[in-house]
Write an enzyme that holds these catalytic residues in place. Structure first.
Site: not given
Ligand SMILES: [Zn+2]
Length: 591
Positions: A381-382, A385, A388
């Site tokens: 998940h991290e 980010h 991105h």
């Molecule tokens: Zn998040």
């Protein structure tokens, strides 16, 4: 564990931002003394001056961001150190001085002639700022006079009182009683409530649920008043700025078309059968005559935990994200090897996990890694980010690098869903498969269905006030309870407690925020689908999205990745995927 005992390779290289605190302090002082923008006031109608203003504030903003990120990260490494608490206070002062200095900008730009603004959008000298100027033009009909603006600014603090009062109640004054937990009497807290609700002990879940809601219900008159006040605030601001509704104002702030919101509510409503079926399955699997809301969080499959050490989990994740291609995997390896990530839980370190970006250097990720499956998903998940941020910073000018909240959870969720599908495809153990399917169903239910249900409630509450109807404890509970019955169906007991759930949701004090969680996971599910089906062309399109920062409105940026939220298609696909996952789960569980 003490921070000094952590291996260097498991600490983020904060010195990639500033080599030492001394350099930070020197840079801070220089920047603080250089703030001088008010002389631009009244002169933005001249192209050269405006361009100079944009460039100068960009340069200022870049340094300010680096200073802020460094202070923030230092503080989170050990929140007990007062030196870094002071750094953060200094950053607050710097931001406030900067925003006072450029306070004239918004209103002056909004008043400039539309032809002039349109000419800037087409001017290639202003290409870094074209999207920003387009949004200024869009908001022109909602510009109010300087006098009115001042009055609203003066009222600003008062208008925030409802949210602050709710915070005080929720964090300090809520009369939560004691509960026996692990043989000790402890005060029930939000955190402990969450833990108990996910655990197997049903009697304990019931006890916690009743005690927790009793505390909120003891304040029902006050909480009705704070929520009513917050809704009235939104309605007041939307009227003051000449919007037709508070929803319209919220959507324009994010630059999202109302059709997206309507598509979400309509498609979820058209597909509630599968959610109700899942609830009904839950009741069957748990074997209860009557099922209550305190039975909806416990896992339906016994633990199939994969307990991997950090380096193993990281490697496993890289393999799981193989469909994103070698370049993406190489960047994940680079992040691992080059000090992007702060891995270990240490004394005083901030809890949880996040990713933080910073111009001029790579992104950073904070973890508190524990060897379990959830934490492996957290890494994916991290890093979603982080990459991105990496692609957007690399491909966009500073002014367009930051992506909007509307798209912020897309890349992180793409990674989670890809990893989950990889695990499912490779799971040899049937129990692990069941566990993963259950995990996916609950993720979709909580991020998509539940947040849409919230969105429906807040839409109704705002509409009632806009129609001139009062919000009372009776009608709020009635509206919330009815929506709950529609979503979850009759296989669960809709007791009075659950109709009061609206009282305890902090996000309701940020009106029209929650729908973005739902559109985020829907977009991610669609992107994963395309990548797994179409391969490289879809990955290329996804990279265009990752590289797009805030170069246009978020719905257009998602179209780069092949997701068009102005049509029903992506919503239907997500709904179908929930249903298909449910079919597979039912088959494995023998239902
Ligand atoms: Zn998040």
């Amino acid at each position: 564990m003490e921070r000094k005992d952590v291996l260097a390779k498991n600490k983020w290289k904060i010195e990639d931002i500033y080599s030492s605190d001394d350099v930070w302090e020197k840079t801070y002082d220089e920047l603080f003394n250089s703030i001088e923008f008010s002389h631009y006031a009244g002169k933005l109608g001249n192209k050269e001056t405006l361009l100079k203003f944009f460039k100068e504030t960009d340069e200022f903003g870049k340094v300010l961001e680096r200073l802020a990120v460094y202070a923030h990260m230092r503080h989170d490494e050990d929140t007990r150190i007062s030196k870094y608490q002071a750094y953060n206070a200094k950053i607050g002062a710097l931001y406030s001085k900067f925003s006072t200095e450029i306070a004239f900008f918004d209103s002056e730009m909004a008043k400039l002639d539309e032809n002039y603004l349109n000419s800037l959008v087409l001017d290639k000298d202003f290409s870094d700022y074209d999207y920003q100027i387009k949004t200024i033009i869009k908001r022109k009909p909602h510009v109010i006079s300087e006098e009115q603006e001042k009055l609203i600014a003066l009222a600003g603090e008062t208008l925030d009182t409802f949210y602050e009062t709710f915070g005080m109640i929720d964090n300090a004054d809520l009369p939560l009683p004691e509960i026996e937990y692990n043989g000790k009497n402890v005060k029930l807290s939000h955190g402990l409530y969450g833990i108990i609700l996910h655990a197997d002990d049903r009697e304990k879940r019931k006890e916690a649920y009743e005690k927790y809601y009793k505390a909120y219900i003891s304040l029902i008159n006050t909480l009705t008043s704070t929520y009513h006040g917050n809704v009235k605030k939104g309605v007041f601001l939307s009227k003051a700025y000449k919007y037709d509704s508070s929803l319209e104002r919220a959507l324009l702030n994010e630059d999202v078309d109302k059709i997206v919101y309507d598509n979400l509510l309509n498609c979820v409503n058209d597909n509630l059968d599968s959610l109700r079926r899942y609830i009904s399955d839950r009741k069957k699997i748990l074997g209860y005559d009557k099922m209550y809301f305190y039975d909806t969080y416990v896992s339906l499959v016994e633990d199939a935990e994969l307990k991997l050490e950090y380096n193993e989990a990281y490697e496993y994740m890289i393999n799981g994200l193989a469909p994103l291609g070698k370049d993406y995997q190489d960047l994940l390896r680079k992040g691992y090897a080059e000090g992007w990530i702060d891995v270990e839980e240490t004394d005083g370190k901030r809890s949880g996990a996040y990713s933080i970006g910073c111009n001029g250097t790579h992104p950073f990720v904070l973890l508190n890694y524990k060897p379990n499956m959830n934490n492996m998903f957290t890494i994916a998940h991290e890093m979603g980010h982080a990459l991105h941020t990496y692609f957007s910073s690399k491909n966009q000018p500073y002014a367009k690098a930051d992506y909007k909240i509307f798209v912020a959870e897309v890349a992180s969720t793409v990674n989670e869903v890809l990893l989950l599908k990889h695990m499912l495809a490779n799971a040899k153990d049937e129990n692990l498969k069941k566990y993963l399917l259950n995990y996916y169903l609950d993720t979709i239910r909580l991020t998509l269905h539940r947040q849409t249900m919230f969105a429906e409630f807040e839409y109704e509450a705002h509409s009632m006030v806009e129609r001139g109807e009062p919000l009372t404890k009776e009608n709020l509970c009635q509206v919330y309870g009815d929506i709950g019955k529609k979503y979850y169906g009759s296989d669960i007991e809709h007791d009075y407690n659950i109709s009061c759930e609206w009282m305890r949701i902090p996000h309701f004090y940020r009106a029209f925020y929650v729908y973005k969680y739902a559109t985020g996971i829907i977009s991610a599910m669609n992107i994963v689908n395309k990548i797994l089906k179409e391969g490289e062309p879809a990955v290329k399109n996804y990279f265009k999205f990752l590289s797009s920062g805030s170069s246009s409105d978020p719905v257009s940026l998602l179209k780069l990745a092949g997701v068009d939220l102005t049509t029903k298609e992506p919503f239907d696909l997500a709904m179908r995927e929930f249903e298909e996952t449910l079919n597979e789960f039912e088959k494995l569980m023998g239902i």
